[in-house]
Design an enzyme around this catalytic site. Structure first.
Site, PDB file in Angstrom:
ATOM      1  N   ASP A  96      36.557  48.461  43.010  1.00 11.75           N
ATOM      2  CA  ASP A  96      37.012  47.200  43.714  1.00 11.75           C
ATOM      3  C   ASP A  96      36.567  46.463  42.597  1.00 11.75           C
ATOM      4  O   ASP A  96      35.692  45.631  41.665  1.00 11.75           O
ATOM      5  CB  ASP A  96      36.544  46.495  45.189  1.00 11.75           C
ATOM      6  CG  ASP A  96      37.635  45.363  45.347  1.00 11.75           C
ATOM      7  OD1 ASP A  96      38.836  45.126  45.346  1.00 11.75           O
ATOM      8  OD2 ASP A  96      37.116  43.906  45.180  1.00 11.75           O
ATOM      9  N   GLU A 116      39.649  49.613  39.506  1.00 13.15           N
ATOM     10  CA  GLU A 116      41.116  48.057  39.490  1.00 13.15           C
ATOM     11  C   GLU A 116      40.182  47.511  37.891  1.00 13.15           C
ATOM     12  O   GLU A 116      39.547  46.718  38.291  1.00 13.15           O
ATOM     13  CB  GLU A 116      40.782  47.094  40.427  1.00 13.15           C
ATOM     14  CG  GLU A 116      41.194  47.601  42.230  1.00 13.15           C
ATOM     15  CD  GLU A 116      41.328  46.643  42.934  1.00 13.15           C
ATOM     16  OE1 GLU A 116      42.037  46.752  43.661  1.00 13.15           O
ATOM     17  OE2 GLU A 116      40.485  45.020  43.327  1.00 13.15           O
TER      18      GLU A 116
END
Length: 463
Positions: free
Chosen positions: A407, A436
């Site tokens: 993340d 990400e």
């Protein structure tokens, strides 16, 4: 106008002190104060000063003191050093110096057994007293408190006289305040704000299937959501064991396979499981939570387990991974090492042992918030980087997961990502790593952005 006041003084390096004021000041004002560092035996005068950030005005100034060097950390933590000037004095505390090589270690952390003896080692660089507190079980009164001794480099450690058994937590005194919480390395907890279990778990996990990344068919799921509906037909809906169950069918359509068998029938061979590391929630309640506010990174969360206090979360999450592997399905963990659920007023583990060390702070002491969740984990800090690496290796070796989806990789510094990828591939050459390539707000760190992944052994999303 508000008169300038000296709010704090922090040792940032040998002979270098950062003075933080309640308002913006200039270099001439700082030198006009005639600041001096006063220690147990002598005092030291300034040789230069500049405003942090290279600006003419600012709330923080870096002042070099001739001959100061690096005062003893124990003396600093005990309040034996201070800044004296034309303003009221302020205690000199450890600052940026704590991120230097004098406060870095590769030693094993946490509670562990070795050659029949039991050891505890934690990183608490600002502490004046550290104790490991043991209980016979959740809800039981305190059974024993074992003092740890300072061992250099910000470490505190102890050898226990016997197998401690039961549960435990840490009690730390720093800056005159006593705090209690969990060791961040705890591998099995009773709740995000509960206790840690002392015993390990030897439940076996089968190795994952062997195929290349080009053959991966990835399916993202949430442990709870995948089987919570009554139509799943599993015995433990919404739990690790529900996802592990084979042979389940739709209650009204017995020819329709559900759960694990349905995944296999679809041709899925990789599951990306949304966060199941321990996160901030009421594990006994029904309040929905996706799990992106992690607390204890080395323990599975108990919301998905059939029990909370006897290591069920470890046994059952291992059973889930084992069942997926036996179906020919790899497991990728969704991990959130870019921030935690802690705040300045809510300490669970990191801020109990080493307040603010693990978070990026601004000159005024506030947290950077590129995560949009209140803080940023300081991945570039030596012991922060070590924690992330140790934690990933824990899941890779103890649980035999096959990869990680990160993340907000834009908040993880590039050097740490490079070290992580290299080490994980040494242990498991076919490990899957992607994430990400962005942050959720302004950040001081140069993290992963699109393009940074090229030829580096990991992938990023392209949206």
């Amino acid at each position: 106008p508000v008169s300038p006041e000296l709010e704090s003084a922090l040792l940032d390096g040998p002979g270098l002190v950062r003075l933080i004021f309640n308002r913006r000041v200039d270099r001439e004002f700082v030198l006009s104060l005639d600041p001096r560092v006063s220690g147990p035996d002598r005092s030291y005068g300034p040789v230069s000063a500049e405003i942090s950030g290279g600006t003419a005005l600012g709330p923080a100034a870096l002042v070099a003191f001739e001959g100061l060097g690096s005062p003893d950390p124990g003396e600093l933590n005990s309040g034996l050093w201070e800044i004296r000037s034309r303003l009221p004095s302020a205690a000199l505390r450890l600052g940026g110096a704590v991120y230097g090589p004098a406060f870095a270690s590769d030693e094993k952390m946490g509670l562990f057994a070795l050659d029949g003896r039991y050891f505890i080692r934690v990183f608490a660089p600002f502490a004046t007293k550290v104790e490991a507190v043991f209980y016979r079980g959740p809800g039981a009164p305190e059974a024993a408190a074992h003092p740890l001794r300072p061992a250099g480099r910000g470490l505190w450690e102890a050898v226990l006289p016997e197998d401690p058994g039961g549960c435990w937590k840490m009690r730390v005194t720093a800056g005159g305040k006593v705090s209690e919480g969990l060791d961040p390395s705890s591998a099995s907890v009773t709740a995000h704000d509960g206790l840690a279990l002392t015993r390990g778990d030897a439940s076996p996990v089968s190795a994952g299937p062997d195929f290349g990344l080009s053959e991966a068919v990835i399916y993202e799921l949430n442990v709870r959501d995948f089987t919570i509906d009554a139509s799943s037909g599993v015995r433990e809906p919404g739990k690790y064991l529900g996802l592990a169950e084979s042979g389940a069918v739709h209650p009204a359509r017995p020819g329709l396979r559900t759960g694990l068998d349905h995944l296999s029938e679809l041709g899925v061979n990789v599951v990306h499981i949304m966060p199941f590391q321990d996160f901030e929630n009421d594990e006994a309640g029904a309040c929905y939570n996706w799990g992106y506010m992690t607390v204890n990174f080395n323990s599975p969360d108990g919301w998905y387990a059939t029990g909370l206090y006897d290591g069920e979360r470890v046994r059952e999450s291992k059973a889930m991974i084992d069942a997926l592997h036996k179906k020919g399905i790899k497991v990728v963990m969704d991990v959130v090492y870019n921030h935690t659920a802690e705040t300045r007023d809510k300490a669970f583990n990191f801020n109990v042992l080493a307040k603010d060390y693990y978070y990026r702070t601004k000159d005024d002491g506030s947290y950077w918030n590129g995560s949009g969740c209140g803080n940023e984990f300081r991945s570039e800090a030596p012991m922060g980087r070590k924690f992330i690496m140790d934690s990933l290796l824990h899941w890779l070796t103890e649980y035999k997961v096959d990869g990680f989806r990160f993340d907000l990789m834009g908040l993880i510094d590039l050097d740490t990502v490079s070290v992580i990828v290299k080490r994980l591939k040494e242990v498991k050459p076919d490990v899957i790593i992607y994430g990400e390539p962005w942050a959720a707000g302004p950040t001081p760190v140069k993290g992963v952005a699109k393009g940074a992944q090229r030829s580096m052994g990991y992938a990023v999303f392209n949206d």
